[in-house]
Structures are given as C-alpha cells and as structure tokens.
Scaffold this motif. Structure first.
Motif, short mmCIF file in Angstrom:
data_model
loop_
_atom_site.label_atom_id
_atom_site.label_comp_id
_atom_site.label_asym_id
_atom_site.label_seq_id
_atom_site.Cartn_x
_atom_site.Cartn_y
_atom_site.Cartn_z
N SER A 61 22.77 43.52 36.21
CA SER A 61 23.56 42.36 35.83
C SER A 61 22.67 41.12 35.80
CB SER A 61 24.69 42.17 36.84
OG SER A 61 25.31 40.92 36.64
N LEU A 63 24.06 38.19 36.16
CA LEU A 63 24.85 37.21 36.89
C LEU A 63 24.14 36.81 38.18
CD1 LEU A 63 27.69 35.86 36.65
CD2 LEU A 63 28.54 37.66 38.16
N PHE A 86 30.64 44.70 44.88
CA PHE A 86 30.27 43.62 43.95
C PHE A 86 28.78 43.30 44.07
CE2 PHE A 86 30.06 39.18 42.49
CZ PHE A 86 30.71 39.29 41.27
N ASP A 89 26.76 45.86 42.23
CA ASP A 89 26.83 45.67 40.78
C ASP A 89 26.14 44.38 40.33
OD1 ASP A 89 28.35 47.97 40.69
OD2 ASP A 89 30.26 46.91 40.63
N ASN A 90 26.05 43.41 41.23
CA ASN A 90 25.48 42.10 40.90
C ASN A 90 24.54 41.65 42.02
OD1 ASN A 90 27.42 41.26 38.47
ND2 ASN A 90 28.70 42.08 40.11
N GLU A 281 30.97 30.80 37.38
CA GLU A 281 30.90 32.08 36.69
C GLU A 281 30.87 33.24 37.69
OE1 GLU A 281 28.20 34.41 33.29
OE2 GLU A 281 27.50 32.53 34.18
N ALA A 282 30.10 33.08 38.76
CA ALA A 282 30.00 34.13 39.78
C ALA A 282 31.32 34.32 40.52
CB ALA A 282 28.87 33.81 40.76
N GLN A 284 34.34 33.53 39.49
CA GLN A 284 35.34 34.09 38.58
C GLN A 284 35.13 35.59 38.40
OE1 GLN A 284 38.01 32.21 36.99
NE2 GLN A 284 38.66 34.35 36.87
N ALA A 285 33.86 36.00 38.33
CA ALA A 285 33.56 37.42 38.19
C ALA A 285 34.03 38.20 39.41
CB ALA A 285 32.06 37.62 37.97
N ASP A 288 37.89 38.34 39.33
CA ASP A 288 38.37 39.30 38.33
C ASP A 288 38.19 40.73 38.81
OD1 ASP A 288 39.02 37.17 36.71
OD2 ASP A 288 37.21 37.31 35.47
N PHE A 289 37.05 41.01 39.43
CA PHE A 289 36.79 42.36 39.94
C PHE A 289 37.78 42.73 41.03
CE2 PHE A 289 34.70 44.49 43.60
CZ PHE A 289 34.70 45.78 43.09
N SER A 292 41.31 43.58 39.84
CA SER A 292 41.41 44.55 38.75
C SER A 292 41.70 45.95 39.29
CB SER A 292 40.11 44.58 37.95
OG SER A 292 39.07 45.22 38.70
#
Length: 308
Positions: A61, A63, A86, A89-90, A281-282, A284-285, A288-289, A292
């Motif tokens: 990623s 991000l 998370f 993934d990031n 941005e981070a 919000q990501a 969202d994760f 979800s």
C-alpha cells in the motif's frame, strides 16, 4: 578388364566436402542449442522478476500517516485485531488506541484530539445535536459475572437491578449461600456502566462496594471475592479464570443471543466522528475497513458481534 582407378584429387575433394558438411551440421546444431538455452535462461530469470514485481505492486500500500483513536476500554479486543490487520495491509500507517473510557473518547472526537472516538454506548440526543456522528462497528453483550465458586447460575433482569440498587443484599435471597452481596461496578464515565444501568434501569441508583476504572479490574475483583457480582463486556469475559457469566432470564450471553436479541443486556460498539470534519486519508481508510464486511470475521474472533 582393368579396375577403375580413382584419381587422388577427386578422393580428397570428396573427403573435404563431407568434412565441411559435418562441420556445418555441428555448427548449426550448436547454434540451435545455444538459442534454446538462451531462451530457457531468459524465461527462468525474467518470469520470476515479473511475477515478483507484480505481486509487490498488488500487495504494497502507498498509504501513510497516523490515526489516533481514544475511548472505550471494552473495545480493546476488537480494536486490537482491527489495528493489527490494518497495519499488515498498510505498513506505513500508524494507528494508536488510548483506552480512556467512552466519555473521554466522545469528548476527544468532539474537540479534535482524536481522529475517531470509541464508545461502548449509543450517543445521546444531546451529543448528536452537538454535531457528533456515531457509527456502529459491532454489538457487545454485557455479561453479568459472579465468582466461579458461586452456586448462583441465573438471575432475571429485575433481580439484577434489585441487587445493584441494594434491595436484595444477601445471596440467600436469590438461591445462593448466605452472605452479603458485594456489587462491583465501573466508574461514572464508563460506557459499560452506562449500558448496564440503562438496560437494567438503575441509572444513578447503584450501590457499589467498589467502583473501578477498567474491565480487567472488575474481573479481577469478582474473581477474588466469593460474594461479588459485577458486569463486563462479553469479549473480555471469555476464557477468564475465577469467574463465571450467569444466564439472564435463562439466556446465556453469547454472540448468537446478542445478535438475535434474546440476550437482554447488550449495547453497541461505536466509532464517533465529527459531522462536517473530513478525516485524513489514513483515518478514513481505517474507518472504512473497520466498518466493512471485510472486518466481520476479525470482529467475531475478538468476541463481539459484527454488524456489517
């Protein structure tokens, strides 16, 4: 007849031609082998490189940044698994969790000292009117716990309320051994306490032997006192020694009974944000994760009930 003689020069010419043909055949074969080997070598070195590059591009990623969360101590297990996945993934994003209690987490979201506030209760009308937004991440049962050696196995919501308000003071009144009941509860700012008291209708009426500021402290206090009763998040109670979760009205506190609504003492886990204030941005990501369907299995594994 005389035998035909072969002229020496013709014999030599024939030998030279055959030798040349053999040489050309050998050279052609060598060239073909070299091309074949070169092709194989190219495949062996280039294909993995292409595959490696493709895999790296897909899995890494771009991000980066930091995400600050603050609030409910009851959400520790859920936040732990969400942050770990998370981060995997990031890897360039840092997510921090400060377990200060639901009230402090809501305040942190309101004043901007946290990107996301964490609350183990629904927001009040006053809080939503002030511009805060609550998003349910999961549901959590509030288990009523007694010492592991207690003979009491089931209480109604009404009996629990009577115990915590001091109307019932001895275990013998509810089928237990004689002994004064010691009620263990959370501090006033706790979302777990708010959820427990609102469901049992005991707001501002509980008579507590101890008022503690963390889920772990409540569990420890009940495990060390034969006459204690307390409450704690389902996700925190599972697997703990020295205590047992009693049934409420004959219904055990499990993920299934919380989800289908048959277990009465339950509350939401909530992400709190400020209306009109855009997350980074981070942040919000991460938001969202966590909300979800991809996070559902993780949340269930942490002992809570996913809502996505």
């Amino acid at each position: 007849d005389k035998p035909t003689k072969i002229k020496p020069e013709r014999n030599e010419e024939s030998i030279m031609k055959r030798t040349a043909k053999k040489a050309m055949s050998i050279l052609a074969a060598s060239a073909l082998l070299a091309l074949t080997l070169a092709g194989c070598g190219s495949t062996e070195t280039e294909a993995p490189e292409t595959t490696d590059e493709g895999t790296t591009t897909e899995q890494t990623s771009t991000l980066s940044g930091a995400v600050a969360t603050n609030g409910s101590t009851s959400m520790e297990e859920v936040m732990g698994v969400l942050m770990e996945q998370f981060k995997n993934d990031n890897p360039d994003v840092s997510v921090t969790y400060d377990p200060t209690g639901s009230g402090t987490g809501i305040e942190a979201a309101a004043n901007g000292t946290a990107d996301i506030g964490l609350s183990s209760r629904a927001l009040t009308e006053e809080e939503t009117a002030s511009g805060l937004v609550g998003t349910e991440v999961a549901l959590d049962g509030i288990a009523v716990i007694v010492n592991a050696d207690s003979p009491v196995a089931d209480l109604s919501v009404e009996q629990i309320a009577q115990i915590f308000t001091g109307e019932i003071t001895d275990w013998s009144e509810v089928g237990g051994d004689a002994g004064e009941i010691a009620c263990i509860g959370r501090e006033a700012n706790s979302g777990t306490r708010d959820g427990f008291e609102s469901i049992t209708e005991t707001e501002d009426a509980c008579v507590l032997s101890q008022e503690l500021n963390s889920t772990g402290a409540v569990i420890q206090a009940v495990s060390s006192s034969p006459n204690a009763i307390g409450y704690a998040s389902l996700s925190a109670v599972e697997g703990q020694e020295g205590i047992k979760a009693i049934t409420v009205g004959g219904v055990a506190c499990t993920e299934e009974t919380v989800k289908d609504g048959t277990y009465e003492i339950q509350r939401p886990f909530v992400f709190v944000t400020k209306e009109g204030a855009a997350l980074s941005e981070a942040a919000q990501a991460f938001f969202d994760f966590a909300t979800s369907a991809d996070a559902s299995e993780l949340i269930a594994g942490a002992g809570a009930v996913p809502v996505a």
